[in-house]
Design an enzyme around this catalytic site. Structure first.
Site, mmCIF file in Angstrom:
data_model
loop_
_atom_site.group_PDB
_atom_site.id
_atom_site.type_symbol
_atom_site.label_atom_id
_atom_site.label_comp_id
_atom_site.label_asym_id
_atom_site.label_seq_id
_atom_site.Cartn_x
_atom_site.Cartn_y
_atom_site.Cartn_z
ATOM 1 C CB SER A 26 -0.866 0.154 0.988
ATOM 2 O OG SER A 26 -1.423 0.773 1.358
ATOM 3 C CG MET A 27 2.364 4.255 -2.834
ATOM 4 S SD MET A 27 4.637 4.551 -2.190
ATOM 5 C CE MET A 27 4.950 6.350 -1.575
ATOM 6 C CG HIS A 28 -1.255 7.162 1.802
ATOM 7 N ND1 HIS A 28 -1.906 7.038 2.221
ATOM 8 C CD2 HIS A 28 -0.537 7.569 2.518
ATOM 9 C CE1 HIS A 28 -2.124 7.044 3.261
ATOM 10 N NE2 HIS A 28 -1.272 6.942 3.552
ATOM 11 C CD GLU A 166 3.913 1.814 8.666
ATOM 12 O OE1 GLU A 166 3.034 0.356 8.854
ATOM 13 O OE2 GLU A 166 4.887 1.544 7.693
ATOM 14 C CE1 TYR A 168 -1.533 7.049 9.382
ATOM 15 C CE2 TYR A 168 -0.810 4.934 8.801
ATOM 16 C CZ TYR A 168 -0.774 6.615 8.243
ATOM 17 O OH TYR A 168 -0.315 6.776 7.321
ATOM 18 C CG HIS A 254 4.012 7.572 9.999
ATOM 19 N ND1 HIS A 254 4.720 7.293 8.650
ATOM 20 C CD2 HIS A 254 2.605 7.492 9.310
ATOM 21 C CE1 HIS A 254 3.913 6.492 7.994
ATOM 22 N NE2 HIS A 254 3.421 6.317 8.576
ATOM 23 N NE ARG A 290 16.891 1.342 1.731
ATOM 24 C CZ ARG A 290 17.034 1.455 0.347
ATOM 25 N NH1 ARG A 290 16.969 1.052 -0.432
ATOM 26 N NH2 ARG A 290 18.685 1.433 0.554
ATOM 27 C CB CYS A 336 12.225 1.590 -5.824
ATOM 28 S SG CYS A 336 12.221 3.187 -4.099
ATOM 29 C CD GLN A 341 15.563 14.044 -4.061
ATOM 30 O OE1 GLN A 341 16.599 13.050 -3.964
ATOM 31 N NE2 GLN A 341 15.285 15.045 -4.658
ATOM 32 C CB CYS A 343 7.189 8.285 -3.287
ATOM 33 S SG CYS A 343 8.665 8.054 -2.820
ATOM 34 C CB ALA A 386 18.217 16.677 -17.740
ATOM 35 C CE LYS A 423 21.724 11.272 -1.607
ATOM 36 N NZ LYS A 423 20.957 12.806 -1.456
HETATM 37 P P1 NAP Z 1 21.524 24.109 -2.779
HETATM 38 O O1 NAP Z 1 20.989 23.990 -1.764
HETATM 39 O O2 NAP Z 1 21.037 25.727 -3.093
HETATM 40 O O3 NAP Z 1 22.815 25.130 -1.510
HETATM 41 C C1 NAP Z 1 23.921 26.238 -1.851
HETATM 42 C C2 NAP Z 1 24.604 26.117 -0.838
HETATM 43 O O4 NAP Z 1 25.568 27.724 -1.181
HETATM 44 C C3 NAP Z 1 23.801 26.976 0.460
HETATM 45 O O5 NAP Z 1 23.817 26.620 1.344
HETATM 46 C C4 NAP Z 1 23.876 28.506 -0.246
HETATM 47 O O6 NAP Z 1 23.842 29.497 1.454
HETATM 48 C C5 NAP Z 1 25.036 28.808 -0.673
HETATM 49 N N1 NAP Z 1 25.283 29.358 -1.287
HETATM 50 C C6 NAP Z 1 25.235 29.953 -2.508
HETATM 51 N N2 NAP Z 1 25.620 30.843 -3.144
HETATM 52 C C7 NAP Z 1 27.015 31.315 -2.881
HETATM 53 C C8 NAP Z 1 27.704 32.347 -2.363
HETATM 54 N N3 NAP Z 1 27.922 32.696 -3.649
HETATM 55 N N4 NAP Z 1 28.804 32.302 -1.822
HETATM 56 C C9 NAP Z 1 28.632 31.247 -0.941
HETATM 57 N N5 NAP Z 1 27.695 30.174 -0.384
HETATM 58 C C10 NAP Z 1 26.863 30.426 -1.567
HETATM 59 O O7 NAP Z 1 22.175 23.528 -3.838
HETATM 60 P P2 NAP Z 1 22.871 21.945 -4.223
HETATM 61 O O8 NAP Z 1 23.392 21.596 -2.882
HETATM 62 O O9 NAP Z 1 24.600 22.423 -4.711
HETATM 63 O O10 NAP Z 1 21.843 21.738 -4.036
HETATM 64 C C11 NAP Z 1 21.890 22.113 -5.793
HETATM 65 C C12 NAP Z 1 20.297 20.916 -5.423
HETATM 66 O O11 NAP Z 1 20.416 19.569 -5.326
HETATM 67 C C13 NAP Z 1 19.507 21.485 -4.548
HETATM 68 O O12 NAP Z 1 17.925 21.696 -5.057
HETATM 69 C C14 NAP Z 1 19.413 20.554 -3.707
HETATM 70 O O13 NAP Z 1 18.023 20.802 -2.762
HETATM 71 C C15 NAP Z 1 19.176 19.766 -4.354
HETATM 72 N N6 NAP Z 1 20.376 17.987 -3.527
HETATM 73 C C16 NAP Z 1 19.408 17.485 -2.928
HETATM 74 C C17 NAP Z 1 19.828 16.680 -1.779
HETATM 75 C C18 NAP Z 1 18.693 16.310 -0.938
HETATM 76 O O14 NAP Z 1 17.543 16.322 -0.677
HETATM 77 N N7 NAP Z 1 19.681 15.422 0.127
HETATM 78 C C19 NAP Z 1 21.216 16.324 -1.670
HETATM 79 C C20 NAP Z 1 21.898 16.997 -3.263
HETATM 80 C C21 NAP Z 1 21.315 18.086 -3.810
HETATM 81 P P3 NAP Z 1 23.894 30.859 2.032
HETATM 82 O O15 NAP Z 1 23.106 31.313 -0.137
HETATM 83 O O16 NAP Z 1 22.358 30.792 2.478
HETATM 84 O O17 NAP Z 1 25.323 30.922 2.076
HETATM 85 FE FE1 SF4 Z 2 11.443 5.076 -5.286
HETATM 86 FE FE2 SF4 Z 2 12.725 7.919 -5.213
HETATM 87 FE FE3 SF4 Z 2 10.717 6.542 -6.904
HETATM 88 FE FE4 SF4 Z 2 9.739 7.502 -4.560
HETATM 89 S S1 SF4 Z 2 11.604 8.756 -5.588
HETATM 90 S S2 SF4 Z 2 9.580 5.862 -5.430
HETATM 91 S S3 SF4 Z 2 12.026 6.597 -3.048
HETATM 92 S S4 SF4 Z 2 12.855 6.073 -6.742
#
Ligand code: NAP
Ligand code: SF4
Length: 670
Positions: A26-28, A166, A168, A254, A290, A336, A341, A343, A386, A423
């Site tokens: 099941s998954m919402h 979970e 509920y 949860h 998992r 998966c 991100q 789901c 992309a 990852k």
């Molecule tokens: P991001 O999440 O937008 O973070 C960029 C960081 O750099 C921020 O902390 C920002 O903080 C800092 N920054 C921006 N311009 C700067 C500057 N000119 N000088 C110094 N610091 C600066 O971008 P990202 O870490 O490159 O990730 C890219 C995308 O991938 C994002 O949308 C992120 O959410 C996504 N991502 C998600 C995950 C996850 O969910 N686990 C993991 C990896 C990537 P300040 O501006 O406050 O300093």
């Molecule tokens: Fe799996 Fe991520 Fe797709 Fe959710 S979004 S089903 S966690 S690969």
């Protein structure tokens, strides 16, 4: 013969025989909240039935108004709702599948003001306080579950799953944490189990013997005041006696502060808890959480951990998981990666669920698998997330595609992301490599496409998916040898010393901190359980014990200029666990900083109005990215209007999720 003989063995469960051991858990989806929700759900589930799963369990439907998760969630409590369910059940049956309705009463997790609970104890993850059900109301709720099951039968479902895990409503009755009642439904374990057992008995009495009843029980509560292993096994035996056909297993409430399904959880980490239940009962038991490859599913069955495997997210990622496994084509499965991100994180943002690696999921009617009216010659420049998504989809739609990649391998930024412990982007790249190998896409790897070449080739469409380059911020000393870029660190071409400052506390900053502080890559199950305080034997209260202290071998400070809480851009359902993990390892995060300079002494900052020197060996820059798209202007000068996608279009907030969705969407627009 299938390479997975256990997985493709039939199994007698209650009134009928399942053709294999793969159940879509099941998954919402939130499809029920959409105007054309039934048709979309029918298409979504039918595609999974066609993909070979033995049984599908729907997302949860409430048996009454109080039990709704949200005011607009689905309920099956009146005959006037039968028609919308019939469409779904019929679509699955038309594909030769079987489908059960999950009955879920949200209890104190409900996000509406009429919420009820076993007691008036609020949940730490819901600001609303539940009203305790009176004894007569509990009896009425038992009857509502049975009525819901009877309606499900009328709608054409093959059975129901009663959601008892979970955290509920049913969990809220079984655990002392949430049940301080003094009537026949509170106090002793026997009294606390009365509510679920009454539901099972009442349901069986209403639906008869030839209707499947699954019960999803909590194999591990992972909250203080939850059941321990002994109580859980007693409950499992009582459920079997009460008339349950199959026991599904859920892990953690949860509100548990232990991650249970995110990418940081090792594959099949919860097998011991499932195996304990299997050893206690004689009805089939289902393993969950998992399990994302057929090899692992086969292993669990072979080792006697369970009789069935429940795959929920893996079937969002690939509807044909079962067929591909059965036919020995596991390398074609779009795996998966447990990122959550698109789901769970989408559901938290009140969006219809989908899947990062399969953006068609839950949008099957908008993106039908049909060929384009006119086949075009398409060039895709860049084989990152992309470009790959666009090229493969365009090819499937009948276009003739050439894919250019300047690097020596496909993947772009995914090649960096796959280095972060847990990852699983290596699986995504394996999937794309197989798809490319089985296609007639012209692949030009290690080939930088030039404007003249593209113009000469006379393509009907040119797509620029040329990605991003790391941003180097304007800080004095940023070219000092102490400064490393995140791509150099994650690729392993540069190894930072013992004292590290990370500029940027966004998604990549957190990933780099995880990469640099994890002692030995992704944790194996025993270390994971120790670090998060889970008793492998489940003997503690809720299965918990004190976590084992952990310390990063490196001293790490993360910094950001904003004063907002760090890690805000991380996923809602995984970010909290990553933040907890890094804090436990002693990683410091400073917010509201001003960068002054970098020199031999280290990184000079202003923090809380005071100048500070961070004496570090290296400064790793994770300050976002800039788009790489100069080719567009060069093409425009030659009269070619190229389309930008992914980070090449907009580097801000670019991630694999947006990149893949945009690539697919463009391919459908061609
Ligand atoms: P991001 O999440 O937008 O973070 C960029 C960081 O750099 C921020 O902390 C920002 O903080 C800092 N920054 C921006 N311009 C700067 C500057 N000119 N000088 C110094 N610091 C600066 O971008 P990202 O870490 O490159 O990730 C890219 C995308 O991938 C994002 O949308 C992120 O959410 C996504 N991502 C998600 C995950 C996850 O969910 N686990 C993991 C990896 C990537 P300040 O501006 O406050 O300093
Ligand atoms: Fe799996 Fe991520 Fe797709 Fe959710 S979004 S089903 S966690 S690969």
């Amino acid at each position: 013969m299938s390479p997975y003989p256990q997985l493709f063995q039939a199994l007698r469960t209650g009134p009928f025989t399942l053709k294999n051991r793969i159940v879509m858990g099941s998954m919402h989806t939130r499809l029920e909240t959409e105007p054309d929700g039934s048709a979309r759900a029918a298409a979504f589930y039918a595609e999974r039935a066609r993909g070979g799963v033995a049984l599908i369990i729907t997302g949860g439907y409430s048996p009454d108004a109080a039990g709704l998760l949200e005011a607009d969630s689905g309920a099956l409590d009146q005959p006037d709702k039968l028609a919308e369910h019939r469409v779904v059940a019929d679509a699955v049956h038309a594909e030769g599948g079987r489908i059960c309705l999950q009955i879920l009463h949200a209890g104190r997790y409900a996000k509406h003001d009429a919420l009820v609970g076993a007691s008036e104890i609020p949940s730490p993850i819901n600001r609303r306080k539940p009203r305790a059900l009176a004894t007569a109301e509990v009896e009425q709720t038992v009857a509502s579950f049975a009525t819901c099951a009877a309606l499900a039968r009328e709608a054409g479902y093959d059975g129901v799953e009663i959601m008892g895990s979970e955290g509920y409503l049913i969990s809220q009755f079984t655990a002392l944490r949430t049940n301080n009642r003094s009537d026949k439904y509170g106090g002793t374990l026997e009294n606390r189990l009365r509510f679920p057992l009454d539901i099972v008995r009442a349901t069986r009495a209403r639906v008869g013997a030839d209707f499947l009843i699954l019960f999803r029980m909590s194999a591990l509560d992972l909250v203080e005041g939850g059941l321990n292993a002994e109580e859980t096994l007693h409950f499992a035996r009582a459920l079997e006696t009460a008339g349950v056909d199959v026991l599904d297993t859920g892990i953690g409430w949860h509100e548990a502060r232990v991650p249970t399904i995110g990418y940081m959880v090792p594959r099949a980490a919860w097998r011991a808890a499932t195996a304990r239940i299997k050893s206690a009962v004689s009805i089939p038991v289902m393993a969950t959480n998992r399990i994302n490859t057929p090899g692992l599913a086969e292993e669990l069955l072979e080792q006697g951990v369970a009789d069935l495997v429940s795959l929920a997210r893996p079937l969002l990622a690939d509807a044909a998981f079962a067929l591909k496994a059965e036919q020995g084509r596991a390398d074609e499965i779009n795996t998966c990666i447990a990122c959550n991100q698109a789901c769970l994180d989408f559901l938290f943002r009140d969006k219809v669920a989908s899947c990062l690696v399969n953006p068609r999921a839950c949008h099957e009617t908008s993106y039908p698998k049909v060929r384009a009216l006119r086949a075009k010659r398409v060039a895709v420049v860049g084989a990152g997330a992309a470009g790959l998504s666009c090229a493969i989809t365009a090819f499937e739609r009948g276009h003739s595609v050439t894919l250019y990649e300047a690097q020596g391998e496909i993947g772009g930024q995914l090649n960096l992301a796959k280095q972060v412990p847990g990852k699983e982007f290596a699986e995504t790249l394996r999937y794309f490599r197989t798809r490319l190998a089985h296609s007639s896409i012209g692949l030009k790897i290690g080939h930088r496409a030039g404007a003249d070449e593209l113009a000469r080739s006379g393509y009907d469409a040119v797509v620029l998916a040329s990605g991003v380059s790391p941003r180097l911020p304007d800080i004095p000393g940023v070219t000092h040898p102490k400064v490393l870029r995140y791509d150099e660190v994650l690729s392993g071409s540069k190894v930072p010393g013992a004292r590290v400052a990370i500029i940027g506390a966004g998604g990549i900053g957190f990933d780099v901190a995880e990469f640099l502080s994890a002692s030995h890559g992704a944790a194996a199950t025993p270390e994971f359980l120790e670090a998060w305080g889970v008793d492998p034997q489940g003997m503690g209260d809720g299965g918990l014990v004190p976590p084992k202290p952990e310390q990063s071998a490196r001293s790490i400070v993360m910094l950001q200029r904003k004063s907002t809480p760090p890690g805000k851009s991380l996923g809602a359902t995984t970010g909290w666990a990553l933040r907890m993990e890094l804090a436990r390892r002693g990683i410091l995060v400073l917010t509201g900083v001003t960068y002054q300079r970098i020199d031999d002494a280290g990184l000079h900052i202003l923090h809380e109005g005071q100048p500070k020197l961070l004496e570090v060996d290296h400064v790793v820059v994770c300050a976002g990215q800039e788009p790489v798209n100069a080719l567009r202007a060069e093409l425009a000068a030659r009269g070619i209007d190229a389309t930008l996608i992914g980070g090449a279009e907009r580097a801000e907030e670019i991630d694999a999720l947006r990149a893949m969705e945009q690539g697919m969407r463009l391919a459908y627009a061609m």
